[in-house]
Scaffold this motif. Structure first.
Motif, mmCIF file in Angstrom:
data_model
loop_
_atom_site.group_PDB
_atom_site.id
_atom_site.type_symbol
_atom_site.label_atom_id
_atom_site.label_comp_id
_atom_site.label_asym_id
_atom_site.label_seq_id
_atom_site.Cartn_x
_atom_site.Cartn_y
_atom_site.Cartn_z
ATOM 1 N N LEU A 113 0.816 -1.211 0.000
ATOM 2 C CA LEU A 113 0.000 0.000 0.000
ATOM 3 C C LEU A 113 0.852 1.266 0.000
ATOM 4 O O LEU A 113 0.396 2.326 -0.443
ATOM 5 C CB LEU A 113 -0.945 -0.001 1.199
ATOM 6 N N ALA A 114 2.079 1.146 0.491
ATOM 7 C CA ALA A 114 2.972 2.303 0.487
ATOM 8 C C ALA A 114 3.701 2.480 -0.845
ATOM 9 O O ALA A 114 4.464 3.431 -1.012
ATOM 10 C CB ALA A 114 3.997 2.173 1.618
ATOM 11 N N SER A 115 3.451 1.590 -1.795
ATOM 12 C CA SER A 115 4.161 1.653 -3.083
ATOM 13 C C SER A 115 3.257 2.090 -4.233
ATOM 14 O O SER A 115 3.693 2.128 -5.381
ATOM 15 C CB SER A 115 4.747 0.270 -3.408
ATOM 16 N N ILE A 116 2.008 2.442 -3.939
ATOM 17 C CA ILE A 116 1.015 2.721 -4.983
ATOM 18 C C ILE A 116 1.027 4.195 -5.372
ATOM 19 O O ILE A 116 1.157 5.081 -4.518
ATOM 20 C CB ILE A 116 -0.385 2.304 -4.487
ATOM 21 N N ASP A 117 0.879 4.453 -6.655
ATOM 22 C CA ASP A 117 0.719 5.818 -7.163
ATOM 23 C C ASP A 117 -0.767 6.172 -7.064
ATOM 24 O O ASP A 117 -1.554 5.940 -7.976
ATOM 25 C CB ASP A 117 1.208 5.897 -8.617
ATOM 26 N N TYR A 118 -1.154 6.737 -5.932
ATOM 27 C CA TYR A 118 -2.567 6.949 -5.650
ATOM 28 C C TYR A 118 -3.199 8.005 -6.567
ATOM 29 O O TYR A 118 -4.379 7.889 -6.922
ATOM 30 C CB TYR A 118 -2.772 7.330 -4.183
ATOM 31 N N ALA A 119 -2.446 9.013 -6.947
ATOM 32 C CA ALA A 119 -2.995 10.025 -7.850
ATOM 33 C C ALA A 119 -3.363 9.407 -9.189
ATOM 34 O O ALA A 119 -4.420 9.706 -9.764
ATOM 35 C CB ALA A 119 -1.994 11.163 -8.032
ATOM 36 N N ALA A 120 -2.501 8.524 -9.690
ATOM 37 C CA ALA A 120 -2.778 7.864 -10.968
ATOM 38 C C ALA A 120 -3.967 6.914 -10.853
ATOM 39 O O ALA A 120 -4.793 6.829 -11.769
ATOM 40 C CB ALA A 120 -1.534 7.102 -11.437
ATOM 41 N N VAL A 121 -4.065 6.207 -9.725
ATOM 42 C CA VAL A 121 -5.187 5.286 -9.504
ATOM 43 C C VAL A 121 -6.504 6.048 -9.497
ATOM 44 O O VAL A 121 -7.482 5.669 -10.168
ATOM 45 C CB VAL A 121 -5.009 4.527 -8.179
ATOM 46 N N LYS A 122 -6.551 7.137 -8.743
ATOM 47 C CA LYS A 122 -7.781 7.918 -8.654
ATOM 48 C C LYS A 122 -8.170 8.489 -10.017
ATOM 49 O O LYS A 122 -9.341 8.447 -10.409
ATOM 50 C CB LYS A 122 -7.602 9.051 -7.648
ATOM 51 N N SER A 123 -7.199 9.012 -10.745
ATOM 52 C CA SER A 123 -7.472 9.584 -12.062
ATOM 53 C C SER A 123 -8.029 8.540 -13.020
ATOM 54 O O SER A 123 -9.001 8.795 -13.749
ATOM 55 C CB SER A 123 -6.191 10.198 -12.628
ATOM 56 N N ARG A 124 -7.438 7.351 -13.017
ATOM 57 C CA ARG A 124 -7.894 6.282 -13.907
ATOM 58 C C ARG A 124 -9.319 5.849 -13.547
ATOM 59 O O ARG A 124 -10.161 5.658 -14.433
ATOM 60 C CB ARG A 124 -6.932 5.094 -13.821
ATOM 61 N N ARG A 125 -9.599 5.701 -12.277
ATOM 62 C CA ARG A 125 -10.940 5.307 -11.855
ATOM 63 C C ARG A 125 -11.982 6.370 -12.234
ATOM 64 O O ARG A 125 -13.076 6.040 -12.705
ATOM 65 C CB ARG A 125 -10.965 5.062 -10.340
ATOM 66 N N ASN A 126 -11.655 7.631 -12.020
ATOM 67 C CA ASN A 126 -12.586 8.699 -12.376
ATOM 68 C C ASN A 126 -12.869 8.707 -13.877
ATOM 69 O O ASN A 126 -14.025 8.832 -14.304
ATOM 70 C CB ASN A 126 -12.019 10.055 -11.955
ATOM 71 N N ARG A 127 -11.826 8.589 -14.675
ATOM 72 C CA ARG A 127 -11.982 8.627 -16.134
ATOM 73 C C ARG A 127 -12.806 7.447 -16.636
ATOM 74 O O ARG A 127 -13.705 7.614 -17.472
ATOM 75 C CB ARG A 127 -10.597 8.653 -16.795
ATOM 76 N N ASN A 128 -12.524 6.261 -16.117
ATOM 77 C CA ASN A 128 -13.282 5.074 -16.534
ATOM 78 C C ASN A 128 -14.752 5.187 -16.141
ATOM 79 O O ASN A 128 -15.649 4.836 -16.912
ATOM 80 C CB ASN A 128 -12.668 3.815 -15.922
ATOM 81 N N PHE A 129 -14.990 5.663 -14.930
ATOM 82 C CA PHE A 129 -16.366 5.829 -14.446
ATOM 83 C C PHE A 129 -17.124 6.804 -15.343
ATOM 84 O O PHE A 129 -18.270 6.543 -15.749
ATOM 85 C CB PHE A 129 -16.342 6.337 -13.004
ATOM 86 N N GLN A 130 -16.517 7.931 -15.626
ATOM 87 C CA GLN A 130 -17.184 8.950 -16.433
ATOM 88 C C GLN A 130 -17.485 8.444 -17.839
ATOM 89 O O GLN A 130 -18.529 8.781 -18.422
ATOM 90 C CB GLN A 130 -16.330 10.213 -16.471
ATOM 91 N N TYR A 131 -16.595 7.626 -18.388
ATOM 92 C CA TYR A 131 -16.845 7.066 -19.720
ATOM 93 C C TYR A 131 -18.057 6.131 -19.691
ATOM 94 O O TYR A 131 -18.940 6.215 -20.553
ATOM 95 C CB TYR A 131 -15.615 6.317 -20.227
ATOM 96 N N LEU A 132 -18.104 5.239 -18.704
ATOM 97 C CA LEU A 132 -19.247 4.331 -18.586
ATOM 98 C C LEU A 132 -20.542 5.109 -18.390
ATOM 99 O O LEU A 132 -21.578 4.786 -18.980
ATOM 100 C CB LEU A 132 -19.042 3.359 -17.426
ATOM 101 N N HIS A 133 -20.472 6.136 -17.561
ATOM 102 C CA HIS A 133 -21.688 6.910 -17.291
ATOM 103 C C HIS A 133 -22.167 7.633 -18.544
ATOM 104 O O HIS A 133 -23.377 7.703 -18.814
ATOM 105 C CB HIS A 133 -21.429 7.905 -16.162
ATOM 106 N N LEU A 134 -21.246 8.164 -19.311
ATOM 107 C CA LEU A 134 -21.597 8.847 -20.550
ATOM 108 C C LEU A 134 -22.348 7.921 -21.496
ATOM 109 O O LEU A 134 -23.354 8.308 -22.104
ATOM 110 C CB LEU A 134 -20.329 9.378 -21.228
#
Length: 319
Positions: free
Chosen positions: A206-227
């Motif tokens: 958990l201390a090795s994860i790029d959390y900013a990249a994870v959050k960005s990817r999840r947001n983008r994928n979610f928004q695409y599905l919702h669209l």
């Protein structure tokens, strides 16, 4: 223990920082709830009918009185509750979409417990007991975080997870089907466990994860599905409120869709099958448990994967 120098390498990981370095690290979300219930000495807890059986483990273990309340189509409580001085109200931040609603409740209830197991990136509110589950968002075999303004009430042993990481490695090399039996064994192990500190392996991952990249990817994928899918979705969702959501909750009363997706190797969980056994078939909770399909939006996937999901769903629904 003296730190060894040299010799063979351990599993490679990039040690930087956790997302919640100042929270209490425990082994499971349900044990975070047990910790809260013990520290606060609650006598009764209110929790939603649409919830995981795991939440009942500490409640039954401690012999607490409990009452389940209904929710509405906005995934918010459909019943006015006024907890007493020694009672708690638990709310679930469903799929990471109810952050604004949690803020609303926090201003009105003194004994609120926030289950952010499905909302890893929603930071805890000051003075509000909150817990998280890491394995619902990342490739770890256990691990949870707890936000509570109290001193630790006892010392805990530390969890050991290296021998329960087989499913993670099998999936990495051989795919989900090969690792699924080991995944189920790990899930069974986590039931009825005592409170322990997070394992060192989970902590290091958990201390090795790029959390900013994870959050960005999840947001983008979610928004695409919702669209693409909002016109078919029975749930009303505001994607402006998302912040690293767990899944895209797609509600459609179709008995075959989940099975058809699985045949195309698109695997979706069921939240929560036990609800179907415990509530009447005309209740919303029953319908959510039966028909809601949590579509994956996590950091392993990109827009091409989301497009594949959308095209398949639209094709199936138009048949």
């Amino acid at each position: 223990m003296v730190r060894a120098i040299g010799g063979y390498f351990e599993l490679e990981n990039r040690f930087e920082s956790e997302y919640y370095p100042n929270l209490i690290r425990l082994n499971t979300g349900r044990n975070c709830l047990e910790y809260i219930l013990r520290v606060r000495a609650y006598k009764k807890i209110y929790l939603p009918e649409y919830s995981c059986d795991a939440l009942m483990e500490p409640i039954l273990k401690l012999g607490l009185e409990y009452e389940k309340y209904p929710i509405n189509m906005q995934l918010e409580q459909d019943k006015i509750i006024h907890p007493g001085k020694d009672e708690a109200l638990l709310t679930i931040n469903y799929f990471g979409l109810k952050g604004r609603y949690v803020n609303f409740l926090a201003k009105r209830f003194h004994n609120l417990i926030v289950d952010n197991s499905q909302a890893f990136f929603e930071v805890p509110l000051e003075g509000i007991d909150t817990f998280y589950s890491a394995r619902k968002f990342f490739g770890v075999s256990d691990g949870a975080y707890l936000s509570i303004d109290s001193e630790p009430y006892m010392d805990f042993k530390q969890e050991v997870s290296w021998k329960r990481s087989e499913h993670l490695l099998r999936r990495l090399e051989n795919g989900p089907n090969d690792g699924y039996p080991a995944f189920k064994r790990n899930e069974e192990y986590l039931c009825d466990q005592e409170i322990k500190l997070m394992s060192d392996l989970t902590y290091r991952i958990l201390a090795s994860i790029d959390y900013a990249a994870v959050k960005s990817r999840r947001n983008r994928n979610f928004q695409y599905l919702h669209l693409k899918l909002k016109g078919y979705n029975g749930l009303s969702i505001n994607d402006a409120d998302i912040d690293g959501p767990m899944v895209y909750p797609f509600y459609v009363e179709n008995d075959d869709l989940r099975k058809e997706l699985m045949l195309q190797e698109i695997y979706t969980a069921s939240y929560w099958p036990s609800v179907i056994q415990n509530v009447e078939s005309d209740k919303l909770e029953y319908k959510l448990a039966k028909y809601l399909i949590p579509l994956p939006v996590d950091q392993r996937y990109g827009l091409l994967d989301m497009d594949r999901i959308c095209k398949l769903i639209i094709q199936l629904l138009k048949q």
